[in-house]
Each structure stands twice: as structure tokens, then as C-alpha cells.
Design a protein around this motif. Structure first.
Motif, PDB file in Angstrom:
ATOM      1  N   VAL A   1       0.851  -1.190   0.000  1.00 48.27           N
ATOM      2  CA  VAL A   1       0.000   0.000   0.000  1.00 48.27           C
ATOM      3  C   VAL A   1       0.890   1.246   0.000  1.00 48.27           C
ATOM      4  O   VAL A   1       1.587   1.505   0.994  1.00 48.27           O
ATOM      5  CB  VAL A   1      -0.938   0.018   1.226  1.00 48.27           C
ATOM      6  N   PRO A   2       0.894   2.004  -1.086  1.00 50.23           N
ATOM      7  CA  PRO A   2       1.747   3.198  -1.131  1.00 50.23           C
ATOM      8  C   PRO A   2       1.278   4.247  -0.129  1.00 50.23           C
ATOM      9  O   PRO A   2       0.105   4.314   0.240  1.00 50.23           O
ATOM     10  CB  PRO A   2       1.594   3.696  -2.572  1.00 50.23           C
ATOM     11  N   VAL A   3       2.229   5.085   0.301  1.00 51.96           N
ATOM     12  CA  VAL A   3       1.971   6.084   1.331  1.00 51.96           C
ATOM     13  C   VAL A   3       2.167   7.472   0.727  1.00 51.96           C
ATOM     14  O   VAL A   3       3.231   7.781   0.189  1.00 51.96           O
ATOM     15  CB  VAL A   3       2.919   5.903   2.532  1.00 51.96           C
ATOM     16  N   LEU A   4       1.139   8.302   0.844  1.00 53.40           N
ATOM     17  CA  LEU A   4       1.223   9.676   0.376  1.00 53.40           C
ATOM     18  C   LEU A   4       1.778  10.546   1.502  1.00 53.40           C
ATOM     19  O   LEU A   4       1.203  10.603   2.586  1.00 53.40           O
ATOM     20  CB  LEU A   4      -0.166  10.167  -0.045  1.00 53.40           C
ATOM     21  N   ALA A   5       2.906  11.191   1.250  1.00 52.16           N
ATOM     22  CA  ALA A   5       3.599  11.967   2.289  1.00 52.16           C
ATOM     23  C   ALA A   5       3.753  13.421   1.864  1.00 52.16           C
ATOM     24  O   ALA A   5       3.794  13.740   0.672  1.00 52.16           O
ATOM     25  CB  ALA A   5       4.969  11.361   2.561  1.00 52.16           C
ATOM     26  N   LYS A   6       3.859  14.273   2.866  1.00 45.57           N
ATOM     27  CA  LYS A   6       4.133  15.694   2.628  1.00 45.57           C
ATOM     28  C   LYS A   6       5.452  16.048   3.306  1.00 45.57           C
ATOM     29  O   LYS A   6       5.661  15.733   4.472  1.00 45.57           O
ATOM     30  CB  LYS A   6       2.997  16.548   3.192  1.00 45.57           C
ATOM     31  N   LEU A   7       6.330  16.701   2.581  1.00 42.33           N
ATOM     32  CA  LEU A   7       7.646  17.060   3.102  1.00 42.33           C
ATOM     33  C   LEU A   7       7.537  18.299   3.973  1.00 42.33           C
ATOM     34  O   LEU A   7       7.103  19.359   3.516  1.00 42.33           O
ATOM     35  CB  LEU A   7       8.605  17.309   1.935  1.00 42.33           C
TER      36      LEU A   7
ATOM     37  N   GLY B   1      -0.217  20.058  -3.570  1.00 45.61           N
ATOM     38  CA  GLY B   1       0.449  18.910  -4.168  1.00 45.61           C
ATOM     39  C   GLY B   1      -0.022  17.597  -3.576  1.00 45.61           C
ATOM     40  O   GLY B   1      -0.156  16.585  -4.290  1.00 45.61           O
ATOM     41  N   TYR B   2      -0.294  17.593  -2.276  1.00 47.84           N
ATOM     42  CA  TYR B   2      -0.786  16.387  -1.583  1.00 47.84           C
ATOM     43  C   TYR B   2      -2.098  15.926  -2.207  1.00 47.84           C
ATOM     44  O   TYR B   2      -2.275  14.754  -2.559  1.00 47.84           O
ATOM     45  CB  TYR B   2      -0.973  16.716  -0.109  1.00 47.84           C
ATOM     46  N   VAL B   3      -3.041  16.866  -2.389  1.00 46.94           N
ATOM     47  CA  VAL B   3      -4.336  16.525  -2.974  1.00 46.94           C
ATOM     48  C   VAL B   3      -4.165  16.098  -4.428  1.00 46.94           C
ATOM     49  O   VAL B   3      -4.763  15.100  -4.876  1.00 46.94           O
ATOM     50  CB  VAL B   3      -5.304  17.726  -2.868  1.00 46.94           C
ATOM     51  N   ALA B   4      -3.339  16.804  -5.160  1.00 50.01           N
ATOM     52  CA  ALA B   4      -3.163  16.503  -6.583  1.00 50.01           C
ATOM     53  C   ALA B   4      -2.563  15.114  -6.791  1.00 50.01           C
ATOM     54  O   ALA B   4      -3.002  14.364  -7.690  1.00 50.01           O
ATOM     55  CB  ALA B   4      -2.273  17.569  -7.226  1.00 50.01           C
TER      56      ALA B   4
END
Length: 740
Positions: free
Chosen positions: A649-655, A683-686
Motif C-alpha cells: 500500500v503506497p503512502v502519500l507523504a508531505k515534506l 500537491g498532496y491533494v493533486a
């Protein structure tokens, strides 16, 4: 006219003489009644004396003493104040008035009267003892100690003074001497409950929990209803991980004394630890109603707010505690840990508060004197790992793979376990080590001595500023080289720790001068073992027709900033669901509060699926129902990120702008998943919408991710361990090449 005045004066003098003659036997009888403990008779006789002589200091003193004995403190204060006004040299009146005023919390006034008493009679042992107790309440342990020393010098067999002297020494952080004073009191009076209580306090302070428990049990055998002793025994149980017994003791103490601060704080501590937040908040507020200056209550109340995700309120409470007591360890540790959850807390701010810890606490601690070392740069090294989390805890999952894959021909591995809590993960850690030391009942000095005796070359902190840490040990520097790693990888602020294991993303090069430690790069800031079960790789959205996001992190990591972005995302995917899984959800108060926060950000309650405690296998199995994991921010996931990726399961991260807010991005980058790292909210939403729109690509990534993890330097635990060992060897070679 003058003759009449003289006549009246003569008559008054004769009447007073007559009244004094009548009063003398009444006062003698009143004194005898007082010593025979007949308070009603004392009051009656003193009333007769005062009817004859309204300004009789002795009768007023006896009335004040009777009132003191019965707890009528205001009445006692009035009588004794009048007594010393009439006779400023009445030693007993001054001494007793001092006790009354101290019990009323008027310690500065009490001190003046007690100092007057011992000035009038310098060999007044009881007076010196009472003065010492008042000075102790004024937080002046050294003058208190001097007063107690005078008391025991005058009366060497004065058990109460020896006991009180022990309390002063304990407050002055001289625990070994305090224990000697308590033992002396017990030699004089083996049933001295307060001295047994004091021994328990010493044991608790030194982490000698078995000794503390024995002393407190002995005190309770003598006085079973001693609420303060019950509260301290609750603290011992709490530190030993016996939570049910701790709760029983705190509740028993409160049943006897509903406002007992120590018991209320114990319940608050336990509640925060067990996510039982509502009762913990009530306990803190009750303490603050009666003692607004309780730094502990402000700290635990802050902990309650942190548990609910109200980070700003939590930090305000910690700062209030530190304003009251700038070197209060619990408050500054809580502030450091909680700042990781504040969106705008950048590298500079986080490292600044760590420096404050060092300046306020670390600099006050003694440094260990190290014995000479064999400086052979290639010899077998002794590595010591210090942690309170060698158990079913995320920190253990980051160190266990390194323990299991160490080259024992090159490295002797010793684990110093600082918690009584043990489980099957503990057994696995123990089996992977060459040596295992139960350090949870060792003081910092005890443990420093043991580490030196074991010949540890490199000592590794696995806790940072998280709960159960032993940074006060690392401040002493009991090993030539010290490293902080994995458990709370954010830097410690301790100049006595030489290195910090991180990676190029977690700590960018331009931020490294802010750290007390030298930053050393590993393939990733943490790793973890492969999952025990391989879950299904089928993409759930192909089956359900909608995307399911997952958040398998501590709920206190779910910030309002993250919820705001998730709300925007969910608004664009009206059929989407979000699964939140964490043990804290077992607490209905926390669960309901969390769901309410989702709703406040536009995510309907029925779209939020909550799961609480499960077995590890059940936890891993839940990933089969998740398409994409949403990493929270600013406090990222660590082990939870690895688990998700290992499950496909890929993880969406914000730097982010701090170590804690860059961990997930660092792990993604180490796996070549840069396109799953957002620079900002938009960018997170996109990125999420882009991948949701490409289910075929998402399905392929799900199938290949476990192998990608296993083949990477960051995810392959054997490769990762070799990198750790390369670092240890480099550190040792540098040390061997250094002067002296």
C-alpha cells in the motif's frame, strides 16, 4: 480626687492579686488536663481563668494548643496570636503558633515565630524540628537541613527529626544520605510510618522499586489507612507497569482523602498513559482548584490536550508548568515531544527547546569519569543499547532487525532494558543480544557504573525525548562514544551524545549545524523487519468501486492541518472512505472526539471507519482493505509507513520543515517513490487524485512494492545493519585517532 484614683488602683491591684491566686490552681489543673488529653476540661478551666484574667497568656496558649489538636486552626491562630502579643517571650506560644500558621499555609509568618522560639531557647530541639519543617515547605532544603541538624545534635534519639532530616535531604537530591536518616529514625522507632514512607520515596527516586514497595508495604501494615502512603505505592506500581494495582491504590487513597494531590496526580498520569483522558482531566482540574501552582497538574493536563490533538493548548499548559518550575523535567520533555506535532515548529525551534533541556537539566548532572580504553581501532566492540521499549512497541520494531543481524564476531551487543513491561517481543530482543541487563530498577548512577563495568564502547540511546528515556544517564556520558537512533530520531540537544543516525532527507545539510550531535546518514532514518504475514495484493477499489484511504497512526498525529487537506481530498471523492486504526480508539471519549474533528472538516461520520486494538496479525491484515495510506503531518509515521509499503500500500507523504515531518518522505525517497512526496497541501491533494484516477498503475505498484522494499538498502534489514556497523567502526576509528 488624686486620693480616689489611688484608692481605685489599690483596689484593682488587690483584685488582680486575688484573681491570680484563684487562677493559679485552675491553670495547673488545665495543664494537667491537657497532658491527660481531656480537651473539654481544658477549655472549661481556661475559660474560668480568662474570666478572672482576660489577658492571661498561659490560658490563651493552652486554648490555642487544644484548638490546634482538634484541627480548629483559625481558632488556634487567634488564641496563640493574642498570647504572644501579651507575652512576647512565651516560647511555647511562639512554637505552637508557628505550627498553626504553617498548617494554614502561612509559612513565612510561621517561620518568624519559630525562629523567635529558638532564639529565646536555643536548646529547644522540638522548636528546631518545627522550624525545619516550615523551611522545607518554603522549598528551602538547605536551611531546613541545618535546623534538623541542630535538633538531632540537641537530642540524638529524636526519631521525628531524623525522619524530617531525611525528607530535606531527599528534596536536596541527596538520596543516599536521606536513606541513612530514615534508617536512623527506624532504628530508634521501627514503627515510624513517616520514615518508612520516606524510604519508599527514596526507592522510587532511585528506581529501586522493589525496595520502595517493601518499605511502603511495611508502612501500610502499621497504618493501613495512610492515604499518602497508598498514593506513593500507586506510583511504584505505575512505574513497574502494574496498572490495575496502581489504579486500586490511587482510588483507595482518594476514598480516604478525596483532595490528596499525590493520588489525583497519579490518576492523571495513569489516565494519560492508558488513553483514559476524561478522568485524567478531571483529576488535574481538581488539583489546580486547590493548588494553582502545581506544575505536575499543568503538565498532565497538557498531556490530556495532546492526546486529543489540541497541540496549541497542550504547549500552553507545558509552558505554564515551566514558568512555575523552569527545570521541571516532565514538562520540558513533554514540550519537546509535543512540538513534533505543531505544523510551524521548524528545525530551529525544535532544536532550541532541546538546548533548553540541556541548559536547565543536563548541565546540572555529574559527568562520569571513564577508565582508559584499549584503542585498537579494529578490535571487537561492545555496543550497548538503552531503551524502555524492548517490547510490543514501534521503537522495538526499528531496532530488532539490527539486533538480529549484528555480526557478533565484530560486535558484542548488550541491551539495557529500562521497563518492567515484557512480552514476546522482549523475548526476541533478548535472544538477539549477547547480554541483557534489567536496568529498570537502576538509578542513573547505578546504570552508569554497570555500563562502565561492562566495558561498553558505544552506547546507543533508542528513546530520544520519548517516554521512559534515560537521557539523564546519557548526560553523564558513561561510554566514550554515544549515539541516538531510531526510537525518537529527532536529535536530543545533548552535547554528550556524539552522533545522530538520520538520512539526507530527514535532516538536510543546511539544517545540520542546529544539532548538538553530528548527523550521520543511513539509507533511511529507520527500518523495520518484513511483515509476518503477506497480505493480499488485490487493489480494494477494483472490488468496492471506491477508494479507501488508510491512517494507521497514533491519533494524536492527526493534526487539524492534515484533516483540512484530507477534507479537501474527500470532498473531491464523494464515495471515498477513510479507515483510522489505533489502540487509542478503544477510549470512547477519544474516538468520539476524533470523529467530531473529521466532521468539522467536512468528512461525514459514516465515511470514517474506526478500528482499535487488535493483534499484530489482524493489524497487518487490515491493509488488504486499504488502497492508499495517508501519512499525517507534521508528525509523520515511521514504522506504520514501512508496514504499509511492505503490504503493497503506497503512502502519500508531505515534506515538512522538521525531522518528524520528513520521515515518511525520507522512506519514500529511499525506495524511489519520489512521486508520492508532496511539497505542499495542493500537491498532496493533486498526487492523491492522480493515483486514484490510475487504478491499473496503482494495482501494479501494489504488487511490486513488497519486493522493492526487500531489495532496497533501506528496507533490506541485513544490508541496513551492515551500514549501521560501518558507522560504528568509523566512529571508533575516529575515537582511537583522537588525542588522549
Amino acid at each position: 480626687m488624686a486620693g480616689n484614683v489611688g484608692s481605685r488602683a489599690f483596689q484593682n491591684a488587690r483584685l488582680e492579686k486575688k484573681n491570680r491566686k484563684q487562677a493559679e490552681p485552675l491553670l495547673a489543673a488545665a495543664s494537667a488536663a491537657y497532658h491527660a488529653r481531656r480537651p473539654a476540661e481544658v477549655r472549661s478551666l481556661c475559660a474560668q481563668v480568662l474570666a478572672l484574667l482576660p489577658d492571661h497568656a498561659g490560658a490563651l496558649r493552652l486554648l490555642g494548643m487544644v484548638a490546634l489538636d482538634s484541627g480548629a486552626l483559625s481558632e488556634a491562630a487567634a488564641a496563640l496570636t493574642r498570647a504572644v502579643e501579651i507575652d512576647p517571650r512565651d516560647v511555647d506560644a511562639h512554637a505552637n503558633l508557628g505550627i498553626v500558621l504553617s498548617n494554614l499555609g502561612r509559612h513565612a509568618e510561621a517561620r518568624r515565630h519559630q525562629e523567635r522560639a529558638v532564639a529565646l531557647v536555643p536548646n529547644f530541639a522540638a522548636g528546631w524540628n518545627s522550624l525545619g519543617s516550615t523551611l522545607l515547605r518554603l522549598q528551602e532544603p538547605e536551611p531546613a537541613l541545618a535546623a534538623y541538624d541542630r535538633a538531632v545534635a540537641l537530642k540524638p534519639d529524636y526519631a521525628d527529626a531524623h525522619c524530617n532530616r531525611g525528607m530535606a535531604l531527599l528534596l536536596a537530591d541527596r538520596s543516599a544520605e536521606a536513606l541513612q536518616s530514615f534508617d536512623r529514625a527506624l532504628a530508634l522507632n521501627p514503627r515510624h510510618v513517616q520514615a518508612l514512607h520516606g524510604k519508599g520515596l527514596v526507592g522510587l527516586k532511585l528506581r529501586h522499586f522493589d525496595e520502595a514497595l517493601a518499605a511502603l508495604n511495611a508502612a501500610l501494615a502499621i497504618r493501613p489507612d495512610a492515604a499518602s502512603v497508598l498514593a506513593e505505592r500507586g506510583q511504584v506500581h505505575l512505574q513497574a507497569g502494574r496498572f490495575d494495582q496502581a489504579k486500586a491504590d490511587f482510588d483507595a487513597a482518594l476514598a480516604r482523602e478525596p483532595n490528596l494531590e499525590a493520588a489525583l496526580l497519579g490518576r492523571a498520569h495513569l489516565g494519560v498513559h492508558q488513553n483514559d483522558v476524561a478522568p485524567a482531566m478531571a483529576a488535574c482540574r481538581k488539583v489546580l482548584e486547590q493548588n494553582p501552582a502545581s506544575e505536575a497538574a499543568w503538565t498532565w493536563l497538557g498531556g490530556c490536550y495532546a492526546k486529543q490533538g489540541d497541540i496549541e493548548a497542550a504547549l500552553q499548559h507545558f509552558d505554564h508548568a515551566l514558568a512555575l518550575k523552569p527545570d521541571y523535567r516532565d514538562a520540558i520533555a513533554a514540550k519537546i515531544f509535543t512540538l513534533d506535532f505543531l505544523p510551524d515548529a521548524d528545525f530551529a525551534r525544535q532544536q532550541a527547546v532541546r538546548r533548553e533541556w540541556w541548559e536547565r537539566i543536563g548541565t546540572q548532572l555529574p559527568r562520569a569519569a571513564l577508565a582508559p580504553r584499549n584503542r585498537d581501532p579494529e578490535r571487537r566492540l561492545v555496543i550497548g543499547y538503552v531503551s524502555a521499549d524492548f517490547r510490543n512497541h514501534s521503537a522495538a520494531f526499528t531496532v530488532l532487525p539490527v539486533l538480529r543481524h549484528h555480526d557478533h564476531a565484530q560486535f558484542e551487543v548488550i541491551c539495557y532494558s529500562c521497563s518492567a513491561r515484557q512480552d514476546e517481543v522482549t523475548a526476541r530482543c533478548r535472544a538477539a543480544a549477547d547480554g541483557w541487563v534489567e536496568a529498570w530498577q537502576m538509578s542513573d548512577d547505578d546504570l552508569a557504573a554497570r555500563i562502565q563495568a561492562d566495558g561498553v564502547d558505544i552506547l546507543v540511546d533508542l528513546s530520544g525525548h520519548s517516554s521512559g528515556n534515560r537521557l539523564t544517564l546519557f548526560a553523564r556520558k558513561p561510554a566514550p562514544i554515544q549515539v541516538t537512533a531510531w526510537g525518537h530520531g529527532t536529535g536530543t540537544g545533548l552535547p554528550t551524545i556524539d552522533y545522530f543516525f538520520a538520512d539526507p532527507v530527514t535532516v538536510p545539510a543546511d539544517m545540520r549545524p542546529l544539532f548538538a550531535e553530528q548527523v550521520y546518514d543511513l539509507p533511511a532514518v529507520i527500518t523495520t523487519d518484513p511483515l509476518p504475514v503477506t497480505p493480499s495484493t488485490e487493489l480494494p477499489m477494483l472490488r468496492t468501486g471506491y477508494v479507501t484511504f488508510g491512517v494507521f497512526n497514533r491519533i494524536d498525529k492527526i493534526s487539524d492541518a492534515a484533516l483540512s487537506v484530507w477534507g479537501r481530498l474527500m470532498a473531491q471523492l464523494p464515495e471515498a472512505r477513510i479507515v483510522v486504526k489505533n489502540s487509542a480508539i478503544d477510549d470512547g471519549f477519544l474516538r468520539d472526539g476524533l470523529v467530531a474533528r473529521f466532521v468539522a472538516h467536512g468528512i461525514a461520520a459514516e465515511r470514517v471507519i474506526c478500528f482499535g486494538s487488535t493483534t499484530r496479525e489482524q493489524h497487518v491484515a487490515q491493509f488488504a482493505h486499504v488502497d492508499i495510506s495517508l501519512d499525517p503531518f507534521p508528525q509523520n509515521g515511521g514504522v506504520s509507513t514501512w508496514e504499509s509499503l511492505q503490504a503493497g500500500v503506497p503512502v502519500l507523504a508531505k515534506l515538512g520543515c522538521s525531522t518528524a515531518s520528513r520521515a515518511a518522505a525520507a522512506i519514500n525517497t529511499a525506495l524511489g517513490l519520489d512521486d508520492w512526496v508532496a511539497a505542499d497541501d495542493d500537491g498532496y491533494v493533486a498526487i492523491a487524485l492522480k493515483h486514484v484516477a490510475e487504478p491499473g498503475r496503482l494495482s501494479r505498484l501494489r504488487a511490486e512494492l513488497p519486493a522493492r522494499v526487500a531489495g532496497s538498502a533501506a528496507g533490506n534489514v541485513e544490508t541496513y545493519t551492515r551500514k549501521v556497523e560501518e558507522a560504528y567502526r568509523l566512529f571508533w576509528r575516529r575515537y582511537c585517532a583522537s588525542p588522549g
